[in-house]
Design a protein around this motif. Structure first.
Motif, PDB file in Angstrom:
ATOM      1  N   THR A 190       0.831  -1.206   0.000  1.00 36.82           N
ATOM      2  CA  THR A 190       0.000   0.000   0.000  1.00 36.82           C
ATOM      3  C   THR A 190       0.864   1.253   0.000  1.00 36.82           C
ATOM      4  O   THR A 190       0.541   2.250  -0.667  1.00 36.82           O
ATOM      5  CB  THR A 190      -0.948   0.001   1.207  1.00 36.82           C
ATOM      6  OG1 THR A 190      -1.705  -1.219   1.238  1.00 36.82           O
ATOM      7  CG2 THR A 190      -1.915   1.166   1.138  1.00 36.82           C
ATOM      8  N   GLU A 192       3.767   1.447  -1.384  1.00 37.45           N
ATOM      9  CA  GLU A 192       4.263   1.542  -2.760  1.00 37.45           C
ATOM     10  C   GLU A 192       3.196   2.129  -3.677  1.00 37.45           C
ATOM     11  O   GLU A 192       3.504   2.957  -4.554  1.00 37.45           O
ATOM     12  CB  GLU A 192       4.695   0.154  -3.252  1.00 37.45           C
ATOM     13  CG  GLU A 192       5.932  -0.395  -2.532  1.00 37.45           C
ATOM     14  CD  GLU A 192       6.219  -1.838  -2.905  1.00 37.45           C
ATOM     15  OE1 GLU A 192       5.406  -2.427  -3.653  1.00 37.45           O
ATOM     16  OE2 GLU A 192       7.245  -2.378  -2.441  1.00 37.45           O
ATOM     17  N   GLN A 193       1.945   1.706  -3.498  1.00 34.73           N
ATOM     18  CA  GLN A 193       0.860   2.258  -4.310  1.00 34.73           C
ATOM     19  C   GLN A 193       0.698   3.751  -4.054  1.00 34.73           C
ATOM     20  O   GLN A 193       0.466   4.535  -4.984  1.00 34.73           O
ATOM     21  CB  GLN A 193      -0.442   1.519  -4.003  1.00 34.73           C
ATOM     22  CG  GLN A 193      -0.471   0.093  -4.528  1.00 34.73           C
ATOM     23  CD  GLN A 193      -1.670  -0.693  -4.028  1.00 34.73           C
ATOM     24  OE1 GLN A 193      -2.140  -0.456  -2.917  1.00 34.73           O
ATOM     25  NE2 GLN A 193      -2.156  -1.607  -4.836  1.00 34.73           N
ATOM     26  N   GLU A 196       3.491   5.613  -5.891  1.00 40.11           N
ATOM     27  CA  GLU A 196       3.257   5.646  -7.336  1.00 40.11           C
ATOM     28  C   GLU A 196       2.093   6.565  -7.687  1.00 40.11           C
ATOM     29  O   GLU A 196       2.116   7.253  -8.712  1.00 40.11           O
ATOM     30  CB  GLU A 196       2.984   4.228  -7.855  1.00 40.11           C
ATOM     31  CG  GLU A 196       4.195   3.307  -7.802  1.00 40.11           C
ATOM     32  CD  GLU A 196       5.389   3.872  -8.555  1.00 40.11           C
ATOM     33  OE1 GLU A 196       5.209   4.315  -9.715  1.00 40.11           O
ATOM     34  OE2 GLU A 196       6.497   3.879  -7.988  1.00 40.11           O
ATOM     35  N   LEU A 197       1.074   6.589  -6.836  1.00 38.55           N
ATOM     36  CA  LEU A 197      -0.045   7.494  -7.073  1.00 38.55           C
ATOM     37  C   LEU A 197       0.404   8.948  -6.953  1.00 38.55           C
ATOM     38  O   LEU A 197       0.005   9.802  -7.753  1.00 38.55           O
ATOM     39  CB  LEU A 197      -1.174   7.193  -6.079  1.00 38.55           C
ATOM     40  CG  LEU A 197      -2.399   8.110  -6.144  1.00 38.55           C
ATOM     41  CD1 LEU A 197      -3.044   8.059  -7.525  1.00 38.55           C
ATOM     42  CD2 LEU A 197      -3.421   7.721  -5.070  1.00 38.55           C
ATOM     43  N   LEU A 241      -9.205   1.761  -0.903  1.00 37.63           N
ATOM     44  CA  LEU A 241      -8.606   0.865  -1.897  1.00 37.63           C
ATOM     45  C   LEU A 241      -9.409  -0.426  -2.038  1.00 37.63           C
ATOM     46  O   LEU A 241      -8.854  -1.516  -2.190  1.00 37.63           O
ATOM     47  CB  LEU A 241      -7.148   0.569  -1.535  1.00 37.63           C
ATOM     48  CG  LEU A 241      -6.185   1.734  -1.775  1.00 37.63           C
ATOM     49  CD1 LEU A 241      -4.773   1.364  -1.341  1.00 37.63           C
ATOM     50  CD2 LEU A 241      -6.198   2.158  -3.241  1.00 37.63           C
ATOM     51  N   SER A 392      -4.100  -5.651  -3.552  1.00 33.39           N
ATOM     52  CA  SER A 392      -2.765  -5.926  -3.003  1.00 33.39           C
ATOM     53  C   SER A 392      -2.710  -7.371  -2.535  1.00 33.39           C
ATOM     54  O   SER A 392      -3.731  -7.935  -2.124  1.00 33.39           O
ATOM     55  CB  SER A 392      -2.452  -4.991  -1.822  1.00 33.39           C
ATOM     56  OG  SER A 392      -2.480  -3.639  -2.201  1.00 33.39           O
ATOM     57  N   GLY A 424      -1.581  -4.369  -7.521  1.00 34.92           N
ATOM     58  CA  GLY A 424      -0.376  -3.726  -7.014  1.00 34.92           C
ATOM     59  C   GLY A 424      -0.166  -2.352  -7.630  1.00 34.92           C
ATOM     60  O   GLY A 424      -1.026  -1.480  -7.560  1.00 34.92           O
ATOM     61  N   CYS A 425       0.973  -2.173  -8.265  1.00 38.19           N
ATOM     62  CA  CYS A 425       1.319  -0.880  -8.886  1.00 38.19           C
ATOM     63  C   CYS A 425       1.245  -0.947 -10.411  1.00 38.19           C
ATOM     64  O   CYS A 425       1.986  -0.252 -11.107  1.00 38.19           O
ATOM     65  CB  CYS A 425       2.714  -0.445  -8.436  1.00 38.19           C
ATOM     66  SG  CYS A 425       2.825  -0.057  -6.670  1.00 38.19           S
ATOM     67  N   ILE A 430      -2.745   2.485 -11.652  1.00 36.93           N
ATOM     68  CA  ILE A 430      -2.313   3.648 -10.872  1.00 36.93           C
ATOM     69  C   ILE A 430      -2.680   4.947 -11.587  1.00 36.93           C
ATOM     70  O   ILE A 430      -3.173   5.906 -10.971  1.00 36.93           O
ATOM     71  CB  ILE A 430      -0.794   3.591 -10.620  1.00 36.93           C
ATOM     72  CG1 ILE A 430      -0.456   2.404  -9.708  1.00 36.93           C
ATOM     73  CG2 ILE A 430      -0.304   4.895 -10.004  1.00 36.93           C
ATOM     74  CD1 ILE A 430      -1.019   2.491  -8.312  1.00 36.93           C
TER      75      ILE A 430
END
Length: 530
Positions: A190, A192-193, A196-197, A241, A392, A424-425, A430
């Motif tokens: 999360t 990491e998401q 990236e967001l 999410l 995730s 994920g990403c 994203i």
């Protein structure tokens, strides 16, 4: 209960790109007691569904922004068909300003950003990061009345019961987390998401900060809110999410946010909006289809593979008695993904089932484990599992699906097993989340409660309190997973057994609390609960 197996039909020749009536005005609303705020296809260059026409009904107000549009797809778009009764029409008509949203580029250049500090709060379940975290995490989970709701008479036993259940379940849960590395990867993924967001938003000229708030473990939602206050955020987009809305997931987090907001003057004055579900968005649908298409290529005979969507279950009472839109949104989501796959000439058979039920009460059916056994009996030899309600990886994908369900499938005669990874990403996913955030920004703090039922856009909008009112307008208590106060024979033996079991547990806990004696006190469980 037999699980339906679907073979996708050929695409319609209709001149409109809607593939079905909006769920909020069809079967999803017919069985619900409370008004629902569900996503709906709208006209926008950023959306997946675009109407080629519609029936416009003008009000006496000459302001063009107060004109309402309603219509239903039909071959040739020859006429408009009413979706709701005349008496309820005003409650469901869509104002033009809610239908036509700015494009991403328009929003990025709009003056609403100005000197405002934009924040995005990602909400998720949370998970234990070490084996020592498992029992307290379970306690937090079961202490939530939206997960286990007791009758008001027994509400004082919520925490003792949560302690009892968490201690009882911890050993088995620890085994599961040990098998996937000693803890849940949910927080790491999360985070990491979120990063990236944030990058995607900045690339789209929206300098926002992104925060992570977990419901049952660190970083708790309360911790994220404190950081938001320290950073001086003035406009906040709340983004659960969870692709599909459920009382037990997004709804629980919104209830918590509502209580936090009410107690803090800064938060009361901070403008915010919530995107409660986004399962219909083009980027999400395409990202899921991309992953499924990729995994199908790993089979020797891709066309013979059964696509098996497995979603997290919820108690049946949430859907039938509390009006939880989760089941309707989940079914709609699966249909949209399969329609996207059809466009790619992928027409595999598919089915949907629900996993992760807890206790003896009745949950949404068909159950994943029962369905796997049934598919084996039907002669299915290749199965591709698709975790449809998870973005995730965590215990329910890495252990429950990858280990338990795979083993069950092989024992049931299924020879080839595959599993689609969580999003994920994934870049398309994203980027689309960033677009959803940007599209919602013009509406942060802009909509009044009186306009709530008119806002049925693909990116649902509203404050925390308004969205709670959308599915629970009278703030009634949710039906408990076990209705211990209802006596009499029921159609479901498991429901009857569950009621009896819960009554026994409640009686035991009541005696423990009132007498101060018993094994819970001897084990030191109850004194820990204050």
């Amino acid at each position: 209960m037999n699980s339906p197996i679907h073979s996708p039909s050929s695409p319609s020749s209709s001149s409109c790109s809607f593939v079905r009536s909006p769920p909020c005005l069809t079967h999803a609303s017919q069985n619900f007691k409370f008004p629902l705020l569900l996503p709906q296809a709208i006209c926008s260059s950023q959306k997946m569904f675009r109407s080629s026409g519609g029936h416009a009904e003008g009000s006496t107000n000459t302001n063009p922004l107060k004109m309402y549009m309603v219509g239903r797809c039909s071959p040739g778009w020859s006429e408009a068909h009413p979706l709701v009764s005349k008496q309820s029409l005003n409650r469901h008509l869509l104002p033009v300003e809610a239908l036509v949203t700015p494009t991403v580029q328009d929003v990025a250049d709009a003056p609403f950003i100005g000197d405002d500090k934009i924040g995005v709060l990602l909400l998720n379940l949370g998970g234990p990061e070490t084996l020592e975290d498992v029992q307290p995490f379970l306690f937090n989970l079961f202490a939530d009345p939206d997960i286990i709701r007791l009758p008001r008479l027994f509400s004082f036993l919520q925490k003792p019961l949560a302690q009892f259940v968490s201690v009882a379940r911890a050993p088995k849960s620890k085994e599961g987390y040990a098998s996937i590395g000693g803890g849940s990867p949910l927080r790491r993924m999360t985070d990491e998401q979120a990063e990236e967001l944030r990058k995607s938003l900045w690339e789209k000229n929206v300098p926002a900060k992104v925060y992570v708030g977990m419901r049952y473990w660190h970083p708790f939602t309360e911790e994220a809110i404190e950081q938001i206050k320290r950073d001086g955020i003035t406009k906040l987009v709340v983004l659960p999410l969870y692709p599909q809305f459920s009382i037990s997931t997004s709804g629980s987090s919104l209830r918590l946010l509502e209580s936090i907001f009410r107690e803090d003057e800064y938060l009361v004055n901070m403008q915010h909006t919530v995107i409660p579900s986004w399962y219909q968005r083009e980027g999400y649908i395409k990202a899921m289809a991309n992953l499924i298409e990729k995994e199908l290529k790993g089979f020797d005979s891709p066309k013979e593979v059964m696509i098996f969507f497995s979603a997290h279950g919820v108690p049946l009472a949430y859907v039938e008695e509390a009006g939880d839109p989760y089941k309707a949104e989940m079914e709609e989501c699966v249909d949209l993904i399969m329609e996207e796959l059809e466009k790619r000439k992928i027409t595999n058979a598919y089915t949907l089932a629900y996993q992760s039920r807890v206790g003896p009460v009745e949950w949404l059916k068909p159950y994943t484990d029962d369905t796997i056994v049934e598919l084996g009996k039907r002669g299915v030899k290749s199965l591709l599992a698709v975790p449809i309600s998870f973005v995730s990886e965590h215990i329910e994908t890495l252990e429950e699906i990858d280990v338990e369900y795979k083993e069950l499938a092989l024992k049931s005669g299924i020879e080839k097993w595959g599993r689609v990874p969580a999003l994920g990403c994934e870049p398309t996913f994203i980027s689309d989340l960033a677009d959803a955030v940007i599209e919602s920004l013009p509406y942060v703090g802009a909509m009044a409660v009186s306009n709530l039922e008119a806002r049925q856009s693909l990116v649902p909008l509203g404050s925390v309190e308004e969205l709670l009112a959308a599915y629970d307008s009278q703030r009634r208590e949710l039906p408990p997973p076990v209705l211990v106060w209802e006596w009499g024979w029921t159609k479901s033996a498991e429901t009857w057994n569950g009621r009896a079991a819960m009554l026994a547990v409640l009686l035991l806990l009541f005696l423990e609390v009132t007498t101060g004696e018993g094994f819970l006190h001897q084990w030191g469980i109850l004194p820990l609960v204050r």
